[in-house]
Design a protein around this motif. Structure first.
Motif, PDB file in Angstrom:
ATOM      1  N   ILE A   1       7.945  -2.915 -11.473  1.00 49.70           N
ATOM      2  CA  ILE A   1       7.456  -4.209 -11.964  1.00 49.70           C
ATOM      3  C   ILE A   1       8.600  -4.986 -12.615  1.00 49.70           C
ATOM      4  CG2 ILE A   1       5.956  -5.281 -13.686  1.00 49.70           C
ATOM      5  CD1 ILE A   1       3.925  -3.054 -13.081  1.00 49.70           C
ATOM      6  N   ALA A   2       9.432  -4.298 -13.389  1.00 49.47           N
ATOM      7  CA  ALA A   2      10.557  -4.964 -14.042  1.00 49.47           C
ATOM      8  C   ALA A   2      11.541  -5.521 -13.017  1.00 49.47           C
ATOM      9  CB  ALA A   2      11.267  -3.982 -14.976  1.00 49.47           C
TER      10      ALA A   2
ATOM     11  N   PRO B   1      12.078   4.531  -9.303  1.00 51.66           N
ATOM     12  CA  PRO B   1      11.369   5.818  -9.346  1.00 51.66           C
ATOM     13  C   PRO B   1       9.953   5.730  -9.884  1.00 51.66           C
ATOM     14  CG  PRO B   1      12.769   5.613 -11.263  1.00 51.66           C
ATOM     15  CD  PRO B   1      12.949   4.344 -10.475  1.00 51.66           C
ATOM     16  N   SER B   2       9.581   4.583 -10.494  1.00 53.97           N
ATOM     17  CA  SER B   2       8.282   4.509 -11.156  1.00 53.97           C
ATOM     18  C   SER B   2       7.717   3.104 -11.073  1.00 53.97           C
ATOM     19  CB  SER B   2       8.417   4.909 -12.634  1.00 53.97           C
ATOM     20  OG  SER B   2       9.217   3.967 -13.326  1.00 53.97           O
TER      21      SER B   2
ATOM     22  N   VAL C   1       0.514   3.905  -8.022  1.00 54.65           N
ATOM     23  CA  VAL C   1      -0.169   2.703  -8.496  1.00 54.65           C
ATOM     24  C   VAL C   1      -1.514   2.585  -7.790  1.00 54.65           C
ATOM     25  CG1 VAL C   1      -0.030   0.194  -8.718  1.00 54.65           C
ATOM     26  CG2 VAL C   1       2.051   1.575  -8.865  1.00 54.65           C
ATOM     27  N   SER C   2      -2.565   2.265  -8.550  1.00 55.81           N
ATOM     28  CA  SER C   2      -3.880   2.078  -7.954  1.00 55.81           C
ATOM     29  C   SER C   2      -3.913   0.776  -7.158  1.00 55.81           C
ATOM     30  CB  SER C   2      -4.956   2.027  -9.048  1.00 55.81           C
ATOM     31  OG  SER C   2      -4.794   0.864  -9.849  1.00 55.81           O
TER      32      SER C   2
ATOM     33  N   LEU D   1       0.826  -1.204   0.000  1.00 52.87           N
ATOM     34  CA  LEU D   1       0.000   0.000   0.000  1.00 52.87           C
ATOM     35  C   LEU D   1       0.866   1.262   0.000  1.00 52.87           C
ATOM     36  CD1 LEU D   1      -2.853  -0.985   2.482  1.00 52.87           C
ATOM     37  CD2 LEU D   1      -2.981  -0.793  -0.015  1.00 52.87           C
ATOM     38  N   GLN D   2       1.894   1.278   0.837  1.00 57.74           N
ATOM     39  CA  GLN D   2       2.768   2.450   0.896  1.00 57.74           C
ATOM     40  C   GLN D   2       3.598   2.585  -0.379  1.00 57.74           C
ATOM     41  OE1 GLN D   2       2.384   0.203   3.290  1.00 57.74           O
ATOM     42  NE2 GLN D   2       1.377   1.430   4.884  1.00 57.74           N
ATOM     43  N   ALA D   3       4.107   1.456  -0.879  1.00 57.13           N
ATOM     44  CA  ALA D   3       4.891   1.504  -2.110  1.00 57.13           C
ATOM     45  C   ALA D   3       4.031   1.932  -3.286  1.00 57.13           C
ATOM     46  CB  ALA D   3       5.514   0.134  -2.381  1.00 57.13           C
TER      47      ALA D   3
END
Length: 409
Positions: free
Chosen positions: A107-108, A101-102, A47-48, A39-41
């Motif tokens: 995900i990668a 950063p994103s 991210v939803s 949730l924090q990340a």
């Protein structure tokens, strides 16, 4: 029993087992860190709530692939190099994830963590198989597989506190550095134990082995129930029965703790009995399915806590028995590849069950239906396992078995 544990021949093997266990514990902690930090990340990375599952999916895709590759490499390069290397790289990518950063980069990197982390399971099985004989392997695998339960417990105990004191990135930095340090220790202290020289068997023998396929399907069914419970039980108790979130979390902790404590016990018991591991594993899977069905009919916090320990025993006790059966079916020469392949098939259950149970609960709104869906997995796993032809002893294997073809005269 005292002679069983303290004999000089066995005592020297416990250092190898301890390092294999510690390595699997750390990769399990690394894998479990996403749950309490998600949730924090997700908020930090934009991210939803619905998109958080993509991170876990990316990890498990890499994890399944690395089980297969790690097993093949372990049989050819030795368990020491593969275990140490996979743990070191997984730790490095954990540290890197703490700097992403994103969402896309995250995900990668999660996929890369999984791609490295999964190899240590097969490498650990390879090492333990070479150091522990058939009659000692149940206890060894019970201790080894305790790591997956402990990893979940450690991550859920440590990560929330690190988030309170620092932020979600701190847990990834900490676990990554510890993983890399442990990897260097494993590289320095682990030793492969080479048996008599044998011709490497063709991989097609492993792929075509009916019993290993059934063993993997049995693992799929068990993992379906185990990780489906871990993923969904908390949310289901809160939304479906109105249980307090803290109390629901306590139920899951009891569930995991019971499984961790029971694994070495059932491994030792089957070693001492010497009557095989298939029938006890079938009984555990059937009992687990029954516990899930009963859990779906409960309504109070007290009832959930009382059932949690029984469900946890069912959810985890089949695991060391299935893993201990692998070398007996494949032969020592293919133990790493067989362990990696069967675990990869089993872990597909953890990839698919969250989606299926979520769809069932959304469509029906039924707490009982969700747990009935979970119970289907271990029940089907018990059916698959009942058709496995387990060798009675290492010296009396059936003629068409893969282990027989790879045995040294």
């Amino acid at each position: 029993m005292n002679d069983y544990i303290t004999s000089p021949a066995l005592r020297g093997r416990w250092g190898v087992l301890l390092l294999c266990w510690a390595s699997l514990t750390m990769t399990s902690v690394d894998r479990s860190a996403w749950g309490p930090s998600s949730l924090q990340a997700g908020a930090a990375l934009g991210v939803s709530l619905a998109g958080l599952g993509a991170f876990a999916t990316a990890y498990y895709v890499g994890y399944v692939l690395s089980n297969i590759g790690g097993g093949l490499l372990g049989d050819r390069l030795g368990g020491r190099v593969v275990l140490s290397g996979s743990l070191f790289m997984a730790g490095g990518f954990m540290v890197a994830f703490g700097f992403v950063p994103s969402a896309g980069a995250g995900i990668a990197v999660q996929a890369l963590i999984g791609l490295c982390a999964g190899a240590d399971f097969a490498a650990g099985v390879k090492l333990i198989t070479s150091w522990f004989g058939e009659r000692e392997r149940g206890l060894a695998m019970g201790v080894f597989t305790m790591a997956t339960s402990l990893g979940t417990m450690i991550a859920n105990a440590v990560v929330p506190r690190l988030i309170q004191s620092y932020d979600w990135r701190a847990s990834y930095h900490l676990f990554g550095v510890v993983s890399m340090g442990l990897a260097l220790l494993c590289l320095a202290l682990l030793r492969d134990r080479r048996g008599p020289s044998v011709r490497p068997p063709p991989l097609r023998d492993l792929v075509r082995d009916r019993d290993l396929l059934l063993l993997g399907l049995a693992g799929f069914g068990g993992v379906w129930g185990t990780y489906g419970f871990v993923t969904w039980s908390n949310a289901l108790m809160v939304t479906g029965r109105g249980i307090d979130p803290v109390a629901a979390g306590t139920v899951v902790v009891v569930f995991a703790a019971a499984g961790a404590a029971g694994k070495p016990v059932i491994g030792l018991a089957t070693d001492l009995a010497g009557r095989g591991r298939k029938r006890p594993a079938v009984a555990v899977l059937v009992a687990f399915a029954g516990c899930l069905l009963m859990f779906g009919g409960l309504e109070s916090e007290t009832a959930f806590l009382a059932m949690a320990a029984f469900a946890g025993l069912g959810a985890y006790l089949y695991s060391p028995l299935l893993v201990a059966m692998v070398p007996g079916l494949s032969g020592a020469a293919l133990a790493g590849s067989a362990a990696g392949g069967t675990n990869a098939l089993a872990q597909l259950g953890s990839v698919t069950v969250p989606v299926v149970v979520g769809a069932v609960y959304q469509a029906t709104g039924s707490f009982s239906a969700a747990f009935a869906t979970l119970a289907v997995g271990p029940l089907a796993g018990a059916v698959a396992l009942s058709f496995v032809r387990e060798p009675e002893t290492p010296a009396r294997r059936r003629a068409p078995s893969l282990a027989k073809r790879n045995r040294v005269p």
